[in-house]
Design a protein around this motif. Structure first.
Motif, PDB file in Angstrom:
ATOM      1  N   THR A  74       0.836  -1.201   0.000  1.00  0.00           N
ATOM      2  CA  THR A  74       0.000   0.000   0.000  1.00  0.00           C
ATOM      3  C   THR A  74       0.866   1.243   0.000  1.00  0.00           C
ATOM      4  O   THR A  74       1.780   1.388   0.807  1.00  0.00           O
ATOM      5  N   LEU A  83      -9.987   1.034  -0.422  1.00  0.00           N
ATOM      6  CA  LEU A  83     -10.019  -0.390  -0.101  1.00  0.00           C
ATOM      7  C   LEU A  83      -9.028  -1.115  -0.999  1.00  0.00           C
ATOM      8  O   LEU A  83      -8.545  -0.564  -1.983  1.00  0.00           O
ATOM      9  N   LYS A  84      -8.747  -2.370  -0.626  1.00  0.00           N
ATOM     10  CA  LYS A  84      -7.831  -3.152  -1.433  1.00  0.00           C
ATOM     11  C   LYS A  84      -8.146  -4.637  -1.305  1.00  0.00           C
ATOM     12  O   LYS A  84      -8.862  -5.053  -0.371  1.00  0.00           O
ATOM     13  N   LYS A 140     -12.674  -9.797  -1.042  1.00  0.00           N
ATOM     14  CA  LYS A 140     -13.522  -8.606  -1.133  1.00  0.00           C
ATOM     15  C   LYS A 140     -12.949  -7.546  -0.224  1.00  0.00           C
ATOM     16  O   LYS A 140     -12.776  -7.779   0.973  1.00  0.00           O
ATOM     17  N   GLY A 141     -12.657  -6.383  -0.792  1.00  0.00           N
ATOM     18  CA  GLY A 141     -12.263  -5.241   0.016  1.00  0.00           C
ATOM     19  C   GLY A 141     -13.492  -4.402   0.309  1.00  0.00           C
ATOM     20  O   GLY A 141     -14.396  -4.290  -0.523  1.00  0.00           O
ATOM     21  N   SER A 142     -13.538  -3.812   1.517  1.00  0.00           N
ATOM     22  CA  SER A 142     -14.700  -2.991   1.854  1.00  0.00           C
ATOM     23  C   SER A 142     -14.295  -1.888   2.822  1.00  0.00           C
ATOM     24  O   SER A 142     -13.383  -2.066   3.636  1.00  0.00           O
ATOM     25  N   ASN A 143     -14.983  -0.756   2.699  1.00  0.00           N
ATOM     26  CA  ASN A 143     -14.699   0.382   3.571  1.00  0.00           C
ATOM     27  C   ASN A 143     -15.762   1.439   3.326  1.00  0.00           C
ATOM     28  O   ASN A 143     -16.092   1.742   2.171  1.00  0.00           O
ATOM     29  N   GLU A 146     -17.541  -1.471  -1.722  1.00  0.00           N
ATOM     30  CA  GLU A 146     -17.031  -2.838  -1.827  1.00  0.00           C
ATOM     31  C   GLU A 146     -16.462  -3.072  -3.216  1.00  0.00           C
ATOM     32  O   GLU A 146     -16.919  -2.451  -4.191  1.00  0.00           O
TER      33      GLU A 146
END
Lengths: 114, 113
Positions: free
Chosen positions: A102, B48-49, B56-59, B63
């Motif tokens: 990141t 997100l990443k 699944k990235g979520s924030n 998503e």
């Protein structure tokens, strides 16, 4: 107060003049990057450095120079050889341990040519 | 080589509408995928990443799922707010030691009340 600081927020350059953009970080990250952003375009990599006293050219290094004398600092000089310097310049950092992928970005410096 | 293709904007939605911003990629190996957001006059913030297929990235209600079979990482949000107005960038991290990021061109989202 941890983070990445870039100064100044706005910078004006006259024809034939070199200007230096500052990037300082206290995140203890090893890698640092400089990107250029033009309107409606993605970010393009200018230079990057993974350790002190070492740096590599990115995709658009012509007309720019950098130094990495300290881990915390990675200044970018826009030289007079850069014919179209007007852009938004972003500095980023990355750790080389833990989350190694990141990149974290500073607030940017907008460079304008007078 | 590595590249990211994003849905062109601008995108204008009414508040509480459903959002999808398409992102597809080309890469050697198995890159990590990111969505960054940029508010006016500011730097990029990681939204997100995802680091491997089917992750699944979520924030903040956003998503995205890493789909290796379709080489995609589409960004979705069920109900957008005015405060979501920004430019969204999809990016991939190459798998070399430098871990350089490759960005799409960005998609500007405007949410109207």
């Amino acid at each position: 107060d941890g983070g990445i600081t870039q100064s100044p927020k706005y910078l004006f350059r006259k024809e034939g003049q070199n200007v230096t953009l500052s990037c300082e970080q206290n995140l203890n990250h090893d890698a640092m990057y400089w990107y250029r952003q033009d309107p409606g375009q993605g970010l393009r990599l200018i230079y990057y450095s993974q350790i002190v006293n070492d740096f590599q050219k990115g995709d658009i290094a012509e007309g720019y120079s950098v130094s990495r004398e300290k881990k915390e600092s990675f200044p970018l000089t826009v030289t007079s050889a850069q014919k179209n310097p007007t852009a938004f310049y972003l500095c980023a950092t990355r750790a080389l341990a833990g989350d190694q992928e990141t990149q974290y970005f500073g607030p940017g410096t907008r460079l304008l040519v007078l | 080589g590595n590249s990211v293709t994003q849905m062109e904007g601008p995108v204008t939605l009414s508040e509480e509408a459903f959002l999808t911003i398409n992102c597809t990629y080309t890469a050697t190996g198995y890159p990590s995928l990111f969505w960054y957001v940029q508010y006016p006059g500011e730097g990029l913030q990681l939204l997100l990443k995802a680091t491997k297929a089917d992750d699944k990235g979520s924030n903040k209600g956003f998503e995205a799922t890493y789909r290796k079979e379709t080489t995609s990482f589409h960004l979705e949000k069920g109900s957008v707010q005015v405060s979501d107005s920004a430019v969204y960038f999809c990016a991939l991290s190459d798998q070399t030691g430098a871990n350089n990021l490759f960005f799409g061109t960005g998609t500007r989202l405007t949410v109207i009340p």
